[in-house]
Enzyme design. Structure first.
Site, mmCIF file in Angstrom:
data_model
loop_
_atom_site.group_PDB
_atom_site.id
_atom_site.type_symbol
_atom_site.label_atom_id
_atom_site.label_comp_id
_atom_site.label_asym_id
_atom_site.label_seq_id
_atom_site.Cartn_x
_atom_site.Cartn_y
_atom_site.Cartn_z
ATOM 1 N N SER A 1 0.840 -1.197 0.000
ATOM 2 C CA SER A 1 0.000 0.000 0.000
ATOM 3 C C SER A 1 0.870 1.240 0.000
ATOM 4 O O SER A 1 2.013 1.224 0.458
ATOM 5 C CB SER A 1 -0.902 0.013 1.232
ATOM 6 O OG SER A 1 -0.133 0.187 2.411
ATOM 7 N N ASP A 2 0.315 2.326 -0.534
ATOM 8 C CA ASP A 2 0.945 3.619 -0.302
ATOM 9 C C ASP A 2 0.766 3.960 1.174
ATOM 10 O O ASP A 2 -0.078 3.384 1.871
ATOM 11 C CB ASP A 2 0.312 4.685 -1.193
ATOM 12 C CG ASP A 2 1.263 5.848 -1.468
ATOM 13 O OD1 ASP A 2 2.214 6.046 -0.694
ATOM 14 O OD2 ASP A 2 1.042 6.550 -2.468
ATOM 15 N N TRP A 3 1.554 4.901 1.664
ATOM 16 C CA TRP A 3 1.577 5.237 3.083
ATOM 17 C C TRP A 3 0.278 5.968 3.453
ATOM 18 O O TRP A 3 0.083 7.123 3.093
ATOM 19 C CB TRP A 3 2.794 6.086 3.381
ATOM 20 C CG TRP A 3 4.070 5.327 3.628
ATOM 21 C CD1 TRP A 3 4.901 5.477 4.713
ATOM 22 C CD2 TRP A 3 4.673 4.307 2.816
ATOM 23 N NE1 TRP A 3 5.977 4.615 4.612
ATOM 24 C CE2 TRP A 3 5.865 3.881 3.462
ATOM 25 C CE3 TRP A 3 4.336 3.695 1.617
ATOM 26 C CZ2 TRP A 3 6.703 2.901 2.946
ATOM 27 C CZ3 TRP A 3 5.164 2.707 1.092
ATOM 28 C CH2 TRP A 3 6.327 2.321 1.762
#
Length: 743
Positions: A279-281
């Site tokens: 996932s992106d942050w």
């Protein structure tokens, strides 16, 4: 349900991956046999893991000491880095140490940043139209990542330019899926040549920053397969990237990081992706849905509302809401990438040697190849070294060159040349690399009188320009992650500045340092315009060398420059930056007709077309012919340098159906970059990507090429002003979802 003792241990191990258990004891390690495949090694290693150990691999931390309030990064993380996943010493598997981003080794906010080499923007690299330049740049920043102690680089941005105001366009590679996918794929391949895992991101349809956490993208599925998804598919095919990073936005009503259609159906099933999805942050929103729908690892859990893949995932596996087999698959994909990319066999260590002079030369070469000469009336450029007086105006060109903001920001070797500009905090600070165009110009024209004016007063700047033989106006546009450009106009009254200077000196050259296309209401007055993008660590030298002809410009636009916002599919950006909590829908009504295809479809004339780029020499094409060989369309022709200086040309092949109905009149089908001496000719053979000839059918998961005649157009840009064409007759055919002939 209440947790029993064993489940509680599992939950603690998952929520706090450095929590030790009795399983942390020495083990035999058959997976260290390098003669085995990455698949075999990963299967053996994961089979030896306890559930607690598997859970550790799917839970990532933010690496910086400036973690969100109330959180503390693990001690083993590299300070001020993007991310950290603890390894497994018992099994001989190292930590994953992650750094941003696609332009170099970035440093998160810190009073003591690490100085590293920055490539020019992704758009600059795409403007080279040279995959080998992209590979060399990727290999360079990958080597600095390894020398800095990192084995994962969060690079590979390939979101298409659906809107030229997108604040992250500078990280990406333009509007065409074939060009963008090819260029980014080679850059990622270069990064991973250093035994570093790279990503392809942001998956998918993350094409504006305004409301990126709230917006819901709606687009016809077949159209997405022929545009944004095709770009990412090609990038993955070219690179074999170890990871894909899913994006913040929703697609068809579901967050990208828990989107079964995107992650399971398209990425893993249709494309056969064997790596892992991170996932992106801050882009994880659930436990069970995310895990079952294809997310393999929660990244930077401190940015999410909950440690979804910590104790909650341990409990979900314990009670069967997420199967043990799925957890095993998640861990296996991560470990497989580590073996496949050499992360396990080639451990990293901090303190490696970096040759900044050598790497700066790589950055400069990329900038030189990517600078686009947009206009050059009366052959004003190149400038003569005998020029007597030069007025340099604006853009802090006396001290440096601009770079873009956000997570891709690399701190300059030598420090920020213009400290203190707003915004000073995220996605700032605004950073100028200390590569002074003025100093480089003085070095190339040592006998010239060079005068600098900051450009803040257009009237004063015009007076300075009027006293010079030539006026060089440096215009800048700063954009960054999480912020879109307010408009296509240059900020800070720079349009007025350029208009005033060009009105006072008919030998005015405009040098643009921008994150994407901009409007140019002054373009009729300015005889010469260079698009230098964000030119990187050595950008000042690159700009000067192009201005004086030490380098013949060969960059070509990877994106259309509109006249104004009124030519865009959405003249006004969707969403309201002042209401970040508001959810809204973005309807990509243009479907696969992105960029030049939209302009063709609507019959509009842009300011500068996709593929446009001038040279200090001239080229001609002859002998255009085509044939179908081994199931592929080959286009052959001869390119001749008809001018007086050496140069590089980018002949582009477009395909247009004469009977079949497409989303737009034509598509880019292939290209080459050809270096020629004066009078020299070369034969070129361009092989057409088969998927470009077809329409994707979502129901059958096939690319369908209609029977009939297709026109192959050879041109130097998408407007085709100097085009020639040939016709090829194709039989009806089917390609599978990966573009291979269906048997």
């Amino acid at each position: 349900m209440r947790l029993n003792h064993l489940t509680l241990v599992a939950a603690l191990a998952a929520a706090f991956p450095l929590f030790a258990t009795a399983a942390d004891t020495p083990a035999q390690q058959p997976w260290m046999n390098r003669s085995l495949s990455a698949d075999q090694r990963a299967e053996l290693a994961v089979k030896a893991m306890t559930r607690e150990e598997k859970l550790r691999w799917v839970f990532g931390y933010f690496g910086t000491s400036f973690a969100p309030k109330g959180t503390t990064p693990p001690k083993a993380a590299i300070p001020f880095s993007a991310g950290f996943v603890p390894g497994n010493p018992r099994l001989g598997l190292p930590d994953l140490l992650e750094t941003d981003a696609g332009l170099g080794v970035a440093t998160q906010a810190t009073p003591t940043p690490r100085e590293r080499t920055q490539l020019p923007s992704g758009l600059a690299t795409a403007s080279t139209w040279d995959p080998q330049v992209a590979y060399a740049g990727g290999a360079m920043i990958g080597s600095e990542a390894r020398a800095s102690g990192f084995n994962v680089m969060l690079a590979g941005g390939v979101n298409l330019m659906r809107d030229p105001r997108n604040g992250r366009n500078f990280e990406y590679a333009g509007e065409d899926p074939l060009l963008a996918g090819t260029m980014v794929g080679h850059a990622v391949k270069g990064i991973e040549s250093n035994h570093v895992i790279s990503t392809v991101k942001h998956y998918a349809l993350n094409d504006q920053e305004t409301g990126r956490n709230e917006l819901d993208v709606h687009i016809d599925k077949a159209a997405s397969r022929m545009s944004d998804l095709l770009a990412m598919q090609i990038a993955l095919e070219q690179s074999g990237a170890g990871s894909v990073m899913c994006s913040y936005n929703r697609v068809y009503g579901t967050y990208a990081c828990e989107n079964d259609y995107l992650l399971n159906e398209v990425l893993k099933k249709d494309w056969g992706f064997k790596g892992y999805v991170m996932s992106d942050w801050g882009a994880t929103h659930s436990t069970v849905e995310a895990a079952n729908h294809g997310l393999d690892r929660q990244s930077g859990q401190e940015f999410d509302k909950s440690p979804y893949f910590g104790g909650a995932l341990a409990e979900a596996v314990e009670n069967g809401h997420v199967s043990e087999a799925r957890l095993t698959d998640m861990a296996t994909r991560i470990v497989r990438a580590m073996f496949a990319k050499g992360v396990v066999d080639n451990p990293v260590a901090q303190g490696g040697t970096i040759d900044f002079a050598k790497n700066g030369a790589v950055s400069r070469a990329t900038a030189e190849e990517g600078i686009v000469l947009l206009k050059n009336d009366n052959k004003l450029l190149p400038l003569s070294k005998d020029v007597k007086t030069i007025a340099i105006i604006g853009g802090h060109a006396d001290v440096g060159v601009l770079s873009g903001g956000g997570s891709s920001q690399v701190y300059p070797v030598g420090g920020n040349a213009v400290p203190g500009l707003e915004p000073k905090v995220w996605p700032g600070p605004v950073v100028y690399h200390p590569s002074s165009p003025m100093r480089a110009i003085q070095a190339l024209a040592p006998n010239a009188k060079v005068v600098y004016d900051d450009g803040l007063d257009p009237a004063r700047a015009a007076r300075v320009a009027a006293q010079a033989d030539v006026a060089l106006v440096f215009a800048t546009q700063w954009i960054g992650e999480a912020n879109d450009a307010a408009s296509l106009s240059l900020p800070d009254n720079q349009d007025t500045l350029i208009d005033s200077v060009a009105g006072s000196n008919p030998r005015t050259v405009v040098v643009l340092e921008t994150g994407g296309p901009v409007a140019m209401p002054w373009v009729a007055k300015a005889p010469a315009v260079l698009e230098a993008w964000y030119p990187g660590t050595s950008g000042g030298e690159a700009i000067a060398r192009v201005l004086f002809g030490a380098v013949n410009p060969s960059g070509h636009l990877p994106a259309t420059f509109p006249v104004s916002e009124q030519q865009l599919p959405r003249p006004k950006l969707d969403g309201d930056p002042k209401r970040p909590e508001q959810r809204f829908t973005v309807d990509y009504k243009e479907g696969a007709a992105v960029g030049y295809k939209w302009f063709d479809q609507k019959g509009m004339t842009p300011l500068f077309p996709f593929g446009h780029g001038l040279s200090y020499t001239t080229f001609s094409y002859s002998g255009l012919a085509s044939q179908v060989k081994d199931g592929r369309v080959h286009v052959r022709f001869k390119v001749t340098n008809t001018g007086n200086v050496a140069g590089k040309d980018v002949p582009q092949v477009y395909v247009a159906p004469l009977a079949a109905k497409w989303e737009a009149p034509k598509r880019l089908a292939g290209w080459d970059k050809v270096a020629l001496q004066p009078g020299e000719s070369k034969e070129v053979d361009v092989v057409v990507e088969p998927r470009i000839l077809g329409m994707f059918d979502e129901k059958s998961k096939t690319w369908r090429i209609a029977k009939g005649k297709y026109k192959l157009v050879l041109a130097d840009d998408a407007a085709g002003m100097n085009a020639t064409s040939v016709t090829v007759d194709l039989p009806a055919s089917l390609l599978d979802v990966r573009g291979r002939p269906q048997r």
